[in-house]
Design a protein around this motif. Sequence first.
Motif, PDB file in Angstrom:
ATOM      1  N   ALA A  72       0.832  -1.202   0.000  1.00 35.95           N
ATOM      2  CA  ALA A  72       0.000   0.000   0.000  1.00 35.95           C
ATOM      3  C   ALA A  72       0.868   1.253   0.000  1.00 35.95           C
ATOM      4  O   ALA A  72       1.874   1.325   0.710  1.00 35.95           O
ATOM      5  N   GLY A  73       0.468   2.232  -0.820  1.00 36.67           N
ATOM      6  CA  GLY A  73       1.202   3.493  -0.883  1.00 36.67           C
ATOM      7  C   GLY A  73       0.278   4.645  -1.225  1.00 36.67           C
ATOM      8  O   GLY A  73      -0.854   4.451  -1.678  1.00 36.67           O
ATOM      9  N   ILE A 118       1.529  -4.769   3.638  1.00 37.21           N
ATOM     10  CA  ILE A 118       2.687  -3.937   3.965  1.00 37.21           C
ATOM     11  C   ILE A 118       2.409  -2.503   3.532  1.00 37.21           C
ATOM     12  O   ILE A 118       2.296  -2.208   2.339  1.00 37.21           O
ATOM     13  N   ALA A 119       2.276  -1.619   4.513  1.00 31.54           N
ATOM     14  CA  ALA A 119       2.062  -0.196   4.255  1.00 31.54           C
ATOM     15  C   ALA A 119       3.417   0.492   4.104  1.00 31.54           C
ATOM     16  O   ALA A 119       4.320   0.297   4.924  1.00 31.54           O
ATOM     17  N   LEU A 120       3.538   1.308   3.074  1.00 33.07           N
ATOM     18  CA  LEU A 120       4.812   1.934   2.717  1.00 33.07           C
ATOM     19  C   LEU A 120       4.711   3.451   2.872  1.00 33.07           C
ATOM     20  O   LEU A 120       4.248   4.145   1.972  1.00 33.07           O
ATOM     21  N   ASP A 121       5.100   3.957   4.031  1.00 34.34           N
ATOM     22  CA  ASP A 121       5.166   5.409   4.268  1.00 34.34           C
ATOM     23  C   ASP A 121       3.876   6.117   3.856  1.00 34.34           C
ATOM     24  O   ASP A 121       3.901   7.092   3.105  1.00 34.34           O
ATOM     25  N   LEU A 122       2.744   5.647   4.369  1.00 30.56           N
ATOM     26  CA  LEU A 122       1.467   6.227   3.957  1.00 30.56           C
ATOM     27  C   LEU A 122       1.323   7.688   4.356  1.00 30.56           C
ATOM     28  O   LEU A 122       0.583   8.445   3.721  1.00 30.56           O
ATOM     29  N   ILE A 159       1.349 -14.495  -4.650  1.00 29.60           N
ATOM     30  CA  ILE A 159       0.280 -13.639  -5.159  1.00 29.60           C
ATOM     31  C   ILE A 159       0.633 -12.201  -4.810  1.00 29.60           C
ATOM     32  O   ILE A 159       1.018 -11.896  -3.677  1.00 29.60           O
ATOM     33  N   LEU A 160       0.482 -11.298  -5.771  1.00 26.83           N
ATOM     34  CA  LEU A 160       0.788  -9.890  -5.524  1.00 26.83           C
ATOM     35  C   LEU A 160      -0.440  -9.024  -5.759  1.00 26.83           C
ATOM     36  O   LEU A 160      -1.187  -9.216  -6.718  1.00 26.83           O
ATOM     37  N   GLY A 161      -0.626  -8.046  -4.868  1.00 25.22           N
ATOM     38  CA  GLY A 161      -1.709  -7.084  -4.990  1.00 25.22           C
ATOM     39  C   GLY A 161      -1.290  -5.749  -4.419  1.00 25.22           C
ATOM     40  O   GLY A 161      -0.177  -5.581  -3.910  1.00 25.22           O
ATOM     41  N   GLU A 162      -2.183  -4.783  -4.497  1.00 26.61           N
ATOM     42  CA  GLU A 162      -1.844  -3.424  -4.078  1.00 26.61           C
ATOM     43  C   GLU A 162      -3.071  -2.699  -3.532  1.00 26.61           C
ATOM     44  O   GLU A 162      -4.197  -3.119  -3.733  1.00 26.61           O
ATOM     45  N   GLY A 226       4.978   4.605  -7.867  1.00 25.82           N
ATOM     46  CA  GLY A 226       4.792   4.823  -6.440  1.00 25.82           C
ATOM     47  C   GLY A 226       5.501   3.743  -5.665  1.00 25.82           C
ATOM     48  O   GLY A 226       6.064   2.798  -6.242  1.00 25.82           O
ATOM     49  N   ARG A 227       5.460   3.862  -4.349  1.00 26.73           N
ATOM     50  CA  ARG A 227       6.187   2.904  -3.522  1.00 26.73           C
ATOM     51  C   ARG A 227       5.627   1.493  -3.675  1.00 26.73           C
ATOM     52  O   ARG A 227       6.388   0.521  -3.676  1.00 26.73           O
ATOM     53  N   GLU A 228       4.286   1.366  -3.781  1.00 25.81           N
ATOM     54  CA  GLU A 228       3.750   0.009  -3.915  1.00 25.81           C
ATOM     55  C   GLU A 228       4.108  -0.600  -5.268  1.00 25.81           C
ATOM     56  O   GLU A 228       4.314  -1.814  -5.375  1.00 25.81           O
TER      57      GLU A 228
END
Length: 335
Positions: A72-73, A118-122, A159-162, A226-228
Amino acid sequence: MMKFQSLAEIATLADQLPARDEAALAEAQAREDSLTKPPGSLGRLEELALFMAGWRGTARPEIGTAQALVFAGNHGVCAQGVNPYPQEVTAQMVANFEHGGAAINQLCRVNGADLKVIALDLDRPTADFTEAPAMSEAETLAAMNAGAAAVDPAADVLILGEMGIGNSTIAAALAAALFGATPADWVGPGTGSDDAGIRRKIAAIDKGLARHAGLDPMQVLAALGGREQAAICGAVLAARAQRTPVILDGFICTASAAPLYAADPRLLDHCLVGHASAEPGHRRLISALGKRAVLEFDMRLGEGSGAAVALGILRSALACHNGMATFAEAGVSDA
């Protein structure tokens, strides 16, 4: 653990990372040819079983551990009015994932995947790409390394998602920069943009493309991504290093990995596209990558949801491949 030091190195990795195991693939094909069915009668289930055999390096691959990662970003381009929802929704949805209330939680549970969000510097969105590069090289590499570090070495499939408010605009921008056509060819409603919102998306992407022209694929990731998106690239490469097949989700996830394909098409050889999203740019993008989606269910949620459903199909493929009797075992005449 895989760690990236520069964006320039990414295009060189295809010659260093593991390739498909051709011997295991040939052995798996021989098994498919001996099973109690007409050759090819299980269609893509057979193709998926062979895909898994080649990448897992065994004629009879199994899925003991399936990992699902959702990154997540937040994005500075949201200042251009490209999304009807505020950026606070990204963190709120991350909390929903963590509490088990989202679609991806249910789909991972029923299809047997271990979910990690995994949240990335939200609290620190990327820069607005209409005014500056979205990320520096250092920021891009940090996100890629975070994605790589999250991959479970024991996973048999990934599996990958965002999740990220505004990231359908990011996906369209990446696709347009990497594969051409006009932004209008890639832009869709995302989370529900009306006609005016779609026009704002197109205008923002036009401005971003003009500002960040002439870049190589990984520089495009930094300038427009973006980060994600960067984390997804890192996870894809880390999975390749351990010969773990990847199931990409919809338009945004596929576009996130597209800079790797543009850097060297071989870098996505171990990736499946889980489903063809209802987001209009996705089919065009799947075609540009030379791939075919596992499913077409008119989904456009993101979160890795379509990829999680595709995991069930992959499990079905391996159940037939591994569990069926051969003609000799069943005492059935093989014409």
